[in-house]
Design a protein around this motif. Structure first.
Motif, PDB file in Angstrom:
ATOM      1  N   ALA A 140       1.002  -0.939  -0.461  1.00 49.13           N
ATOM      2  CA  ALA A 140       0.037  -0.401  -0.262  1.00 49.13           C
ATOM      3  C   ALA A 140       0.700   1.076  -0.073  1.00 49.13           C
ATOM      4  O   ALA A 140       0.721   2.482  -0.431  1.00 49.13           O
ATOM      5  CB  ALA A 140      -1.261  -0.072   0.802  1.00 49.13           C
ATOM      6  N   THR A 141       1.887   1.411   0.814  1.00 52.05           N
ATOM      7  CA  THR A 141       3.084   2.944   0.572  1.00 52.05           C
ATOM      8  C   THR A 141       3.387   2.110  -1.036  1.00 52.05           C
ATOM      9  O   THR A 141       3.397   4.140  -1.163  1.00 52.05           O
ATOM     10  CB  THR A 141       4.282   2.010   1.949  1.00 52.05           C
ATOM     11  N   GLN A 142       4.000   1.650  -0.922  1.00 54.82           N
ATOM     12  CA  GLN A 142       4.302   1.319  -2.282  1.00 54.82           C
ATOM     13  C   GLN A 142       3.165   1.923  -3.741  1.00 54.82           C
ATOM     14  O   GLN A 142       3.813   3.371  -4.084  1.00 54.82           O
ATOM     15  CB  GLN A 142       4.365   0.567  -3.206  1.00 54.82           C
ATOM     16  N   VAL A 143       1.482   1.865  -3.579  1.00 53.79           N
ATOM     17  CA  VAL A 143       1.446   2.231  -4.198  1.00 53.79           C
ATOM     18  C   VAL A 143       0.738   3.933  -4.002  1.00 53.79           C
ATOM     19  O   VAL A 143       0.854   4.721  -4.679  1.00 53.79           O
ATOM     20  CB  VAL A 143       0.347   1.506  -4.361  1.00 53.79           C
ATOM     21  N   ALA A 144       1.063   4.420  -2.283  1.00 58.25           N
ATOM     22  CA  ALA A 144       0.603   5.538  -2.210  1.00 58.25           C
ATOM     23  C   ALA A 144       1.697   6.566  -2.322  1.00 58.25           C
ATOM     24  O   ALA A 144       1.330   7.913  -2.561  1.00 58.25           O
ATOM     25  CB  ALA A 144       0.505   6.036  -0.560  1.00 58.25           C
TER      26      ALA A 144
END
Lengths: 417, 223
Positions: free
Chosen positions: A129-133
């Motif tokens: 999720a952090t990568q996408v965010a």
């Protein structure tokens, strides 16, 4: 302007002028099919593929997971971004989010994935999720694809807590799909994650199906017309919303969460209204559909008033039921009975679960038999026989099928291959 | 270190010959714009990412291939790729190594730094802040997500495949690496890889005590 269409399909074509009465109704939401000029308009995708590589994934599961991941990297273009995260008891960002200019870079990284350790599922999700965010694309589709074959047994493991956190991210424009692989994954957790994540749920029994699943997911993402879809049903004084057969997640008394809207799709929501005698031309309810446009982030809304013909009850009583509606409502009932059968199974009451399934079959047997009904009946027969010798697998399939009422669920039968 | 790097630059270009470790480090450092330590090179060699050096008597000697490997590994690592992912790429033929390096140079390596400097949208800020709050909430099990050097020197299980921190935990894309640990909601500890942490026991306790004292002083001076 491409917009969905709301239709009301009552089980019988009129309501009675004398009450009280229970009116059963199907609300259908139909989206136009993909028009020819649309493929070029596909939104860019910002994805993180989060792969469980705990010990249980060793062997053919992981080898297919790698193969499917390579397929996914090969299908994306430089307009899209992809990150690859693996997790066992530790989380590794194998490839940080970047445009898919050279699939080879991803493929080399994917080839290094090997298996071992526990399942830190939440940590894996969080890293993906952090990568996408980090690369959040307000004009595209931002999604985490979570693939696991296990129970979360490391880090945060409570499924309600995980789902609540996933939901928080959904509200911040990043959705999550949950793909359970094999017989060991926690279908309740993965179902809850996909529901909270406004994504797709899949139960994959053979890792060979993974590439098909990713293809389905990509097609779905490419044809997404609306996300964070809410159906609001407001009844007029006198009428009461008695039941929503789909058992949709609710954000308030009258607001129900629907799966993403996709081109060429028809969603059916079965409701029961408790009503007194009704007056002609009097509005019964107002139904609003609202969704977020994935390209612009704008919320759109469509409202339709429910008005039905009113007749004396003797006339209503002899009206024929609409077979199409009866069938769709029966399918929604069947999914609900599945949920109840699971509850019975969880209480250790196998015979009560069996009774639930038998009840489904009886209801389906009363319908005009066609291919769809036959298929549904064969699904039920299969679950009944599985319950005897493999209740765990039966439960997994029941969960997956029951979620069809409220989620985009991958089914093998959807695939042409 | 920096001075000797500069001196040995003279040997760099055009010589197909063999270099010593210092020369190799200097040439790589110059092209990458970051200092490479002998420890890093030894680590890469142990992990099989770069070929073992040749021998000239007792002296280790390196060639063009070692340089290409080192440049590629660092360029990819700076983009956040893990060593395991880099390993197969660094094992290619010399031509392929060169080709990969050229490709990497074309689109400038701004992807990583974009994360930290992008005038990002409000939505992105919000999503990141939210995820950050989730990470902080769960400090006890955050360690596996983040750095590993601390873990390996404090007696926890060895970082099997985690020579680099996950980028989720990296606080800067600069050449020296920082590991981030969340200690309590809203409280983080940032540790440079250069920080030397005493081994467990009396010395570590004394070190921790000094940190606590230092922190206390900082807080009271801010009051």
């Amino acid at each position: 302007m491409i917009s969905p269409e709301i239709k009301f399909m009552p089980l019988v074509a009129a309501v009675a002028s004398e009450g009280p009465q229970l009116v059963e109704l199907l609300i259908t939401i139909k989206t136009p099919s993909h028009s020819k000029d649309l493929p070029s308009k596909r939104p860019s995708l910002n994805l993180a593929l989060v792969i469980d590589c705990s010990g249980s994934m060793a062997g053919s599961k992981l080898s297919y997971a790698r193969k499917a991941a390579r397929y996914l990297a090969g299908e994306l273009t430089e307009r899209d971004r992809l990150a690859i995260v693996t997790f066992d008891d530790e989380v590794k960002v194998l490839v940080p989010s970047q445009p898919v200019r050279d699939p080879l870079l991803f493929i080399s990284a994917i080839n290094t994935i090997d298996a071992g350790g526990c399942t830190a599922l939440f940590d894996g999700w969080l890293a993906g999720a952090t990568q996408v965010a980090n690369q959040l694309d307000p004009g595209g589709i931002n999604r985490v694809l979570l693939l696991s074959d296990g129970q979360a047994n490391e880090g945060l493991t409570d499924s309600n807590a995980i789902a609540a956190k996933v939901r928080g991210l959904t509200q911040r424009r990043i959705s999550t799909s949950a793909f359970g692989l094999g017989l060991g994954f926690d279908e309740d957790l993965m179902g809850a994650v996909a529901t909270a994540g406004d994504g797709t749920f899949a139960q994959i029994e053979s890792p060979k199906q993974l590439a098909d699943l990713y293809a389905y997911e990509l097609r779905g993402l490419a044809s997404t017309l609306g996300r964070m879809v809410i159906l609001e049903i407001k009844t007029n004084p006198g009428a009461q919303l008695q039941d929503v057969l789909n058992d949709l997640p609710q954000s308030s008394e009258s607001n129900f969460q629907l799966p993403n809207l996709r081109y060429g799709q028809e969603l059916g929501i079965g409701i029961g209204l408790f009503m007194p005698g009704w007056l002609p031309n009097k509005e019964i309810a107002s139904v609003s559909l609202s969704w977020e446009n994935p390209d612009s982030g704008d919320r759109k809304e469509l409202t339709k008033k429910l008005v039905l013909p009113v007749k004396p009850h003797e006339e209503v009583d002899v009206l024929d039921v609409d077979c199409e509606v009866a069938e769709k409502l029966a399918f929604l009932h069947a999914n609900r009975e599945r949920r109840l059968a699971i509850e019975a199974l969880d209480r250790g009451n196998l015979s009560a679960a069996m009774v639930r399934l038998e009840a489904i079959d009886e209801r389906l047997a009363a319908l005009p038999q066609n291919e769809r009904v036959q298929r549904e009946r064969s699904l039920i027969t299969e679950k009944m026989s599985l319950l005897r010798h493999d209740p765990g697998l039966s439960r997994k399939r029941l969960r997956s099928e029951s979620l069809r009422s409220s989620l985009n669920v991958w089914e093998e039968v959807d695939e042409d291959s | 270190m920096a001075d000797s790097s500069l001196l040995s630059l003279a040997v760099a270009d055009g010589s197909p010959a063999h270099y010593g470790l210092v020369e190799l480090l200097a040439m790589a450092g110059e092209r990458l714009g970051e200092e490479i330590t002998p420890r890093t090179v030894r680590l890469y060699a142990t992990e099989g990412l770069i070929d073992r050096p040749g021998k000239d008597g007792r002296r280790a000697v390196y060639g063009q291939r070692h340089l290409l490997q080192l440049l590629l590994i660092r360029s990819l690592a700076r983009r956040g790729l893990s060593l395991t992912a880099i390993a197969p790429l660094a094992a290619c033929s010399d031509e392929e190594l060169l080709e990969q390096l050229l490709q990497l140079e074309e689109p400038p390596a701004h992807q990583v730094s974009r994360e930290s400097m992008d005038p990002s949208s409000e939505e992105q800020q919000e999503a990141l802040a939210y995820l950050h709050s989730l990470q902080s909430e769960r400090s006890p099990s955050l360690l596996p997500l983040l750095g590993s050097t601390l873990g390996s020197s404090s007696g926890s299980p060895p970082p099997r495949r985690s020579l680099f921190p996950r980028s989720a935990g990296r606080s800067s894309a600069a050449s020296s690496r920082w590991y981030r640990f969340s200690l309590a909601p809203g409280v983080e500890l940032h540790l440079s890889e250069l920080a030397s942490i005493p081994p467990a026991g009396k010395r570590r306790e004394a070190w921790l005590q000094r940190l606590v004292t230092r922190l206390r002083e900082q807080l009271s001076s801010n009051d």
